[in-house]
Design an enzyme around this catalytic site. Structure first.
Site, short mmCIF file in Angstrom:
data_model
loop_
_atom_site.label_atom_id
_atom_site.label_comp_id
_atom_site.label_asym_id
_atom_site.label_seq_id
_atom_site.Cartn_x
_atom_site.Cartn_y
_atom_site.Cartn_z
N HIS A 1 0.75 -1.32 0.05
CA HIS A 1 -0.05 0.03 0.04
C HIS A 1 0.71 1.32 0.05
CE1 HIS A 1 -2.46 -3.14 2.26
NE2 HIS A 1 -3.38 -2.61 1.45
N GLU B 1 -1.46 6.09 -0.29
CA GLU B 1 -3.05 5.91 -0.12
C GLU B 1 -3.71 7.28 0.46
OE1 GLU B 1 -4.20 2.71 2.05
OE2 GLU B 1 -6.31 2.86 1.68
N ASP C 1 -10.00 -3.70 -2.72
CA ASP C 1 -9.66 -3.88 -1.38
C ASP C 1 -10.75 -4.59 -0.72
OD1 ASP C 1 -7.91 -2.90 0.55
OD2 ASP C 1 -7.77 -0.90 -0.11
ZN LIG Z 1 -5.54 -2.98 1.11
#
Ligand SMILES: [Zn+2]
Length: 349
Positions: free
Chosen positions: A185, A188, A292
């Site tokens: 990740h 983000e 996700d």
């Molecule tokens: Zn994630």
């Protein structure tokens, strides 16, 4: 927009092409409308199936992280099974999954009939433990690689701020030497950038709140520049999100051959902003799509991620994101729809 179609005879495709042309060639064939697109099975390039029983959350990113930490005991093989069944019902062609616990990796390797990659999540900020953790990860992955499974195994250093630079370097070295894919990740939320560049913000309070070890001195660089500096970017790495970036960083990702997955509905739910698709496309980096987890996305259907962006991003790019770019992230060949393809291998949107 040009209308296309498929001619189906029995259970197989007999022809494909522009609708007008097919109508001339098959004047007797009845027309069945199938929606916006007909594609090979779509790929969900980023999931956390072990979060399938954690309630859906909308709100700021830092509060979401707390929500996940508070429910961490729910990240079990049973929850994973529930998510896997949902993916199977959607008919996906493959998936990329992050597993928080080694038990979940084990369970998936044994029970999953779908192709894809399961990445073991690594979180550790203490540089003195880097050596020990890295060799443990290397041993587990080599052992898992020998299993007879539909899935490949990979490594997921959680985020640039949750893994020490020493550990991150070692994990990348292992991944490169042994050919394990990496998924991380990155860029983000605005909170992540604030923590990385200024060492403050809402995320800074989390370690103390939970009694976790504190963040080490953070680098003063944005997430992507930090990874570039450490030598982490490259074709072995898939960056998930890539929202909080400037154009120069997009260029760095593109030039290094790094792969990218977008999760637009999760970004919206967690007030993270939206990926700058125009910059990615300008630099010829076509992102894949992921949902996700179901704790920040209403379901595991990447077609709904594409539909969320319909009208804002070229639909042809979105179709490729859910198919070709997703298969690329997983290291799989994209199936083609051609004469003889079983109709069961065609998805409508
Ligand atoms: Zn994630």
């Amino acid at each position: 927009m040009l209308k296309g179609g498929l001619v189906v005879v029995g259970q197989h495709i007999a022809a494909s092409g522009p609708l007008d042309e097919l109508r001339q060639r098959y004047p007797e064939a009845p027309i069945v409308h199938k929606g916006k697109a007909l594609t090979p099975p779509v790929v969900n390039a980023h999931t956390h199936l072990d979060l399938s029983t954690v309630p859906y959350f909308r709100g700021p990113y830092t509060e979401f992280i707390q929500h996940v930490i508070d429910h961490r005991m729910k990240r079990t093989p049973e929850a994973t099974q529930q998510g896997l069944e949902a993916l199977r019902a959607l008919g996906v062609g493959g998936f990329g999954d992050i597993a928080y616990q080694p038990e979940v990796v084990e369970w998936l390797l044994e029970h999953c009939a779908l192709p894809g990659v399961v990445y073991l999540e690594v979180i550790n900020r203490n540089p003195t433990e880097a050596e020990g953790i890295a060799s443990w990860v290397a041993r587990r992955l080599s052992e898992w690689r020998g299993r007879n499974s539909q899935l490949r195994v990979g490594i997921s250093p959680h985020t640039p701020y949750n893994v020490s630079p020493a550990l991150l370097k070692k994990l990348v070295e292992i991944a490169r030497l042994e050919g394990f894919p990496l998924q991380m990740h990155v860029a983000e939320s605005p909170e992540e950038t604030e923590l990385m560049t200024q060492g403050r913000g809402p995320l800074q309070a989390l370690p103390e709140r939970y009694g976790f070890p504190p963040y080490q001195a953070l680098p003063g660089l944005t997430p992507v520049r930090y990874l570039a500096e450490l030598g982490v970017l490259g074709p072995h790495l898939t960056v998930v999100h890539g929202v909080q970036v400037d154009e120069e960083e997009v260029e760095m990702l593109a030039q290094s051959g790094t792969l990218v997955v977008a999760c637009p509905r999760s970004n919206e739910a967690l007030a993270c902003g939206q990926m700058p698709w125009d910059w990615y496309l300008k630099h010829r980096l076509e992102p894949a799509l992921g949902t996700d987890s179901q704790s920040s996305s209403p379901d595991l259907d990447v077609r709904n991620e594409a539909l969320f962006l319909w009208g804002r991003v070229d639909p042809r790019v979105l179709v490729r994101a859910a198919t070709r770019s997703g298969y690329r992230v997983l290291g799989l060949e994209t199936p083609r729809i051609t004469r003889g393809t079983p109709v069961s291998q065609v998805q409508s949107w």
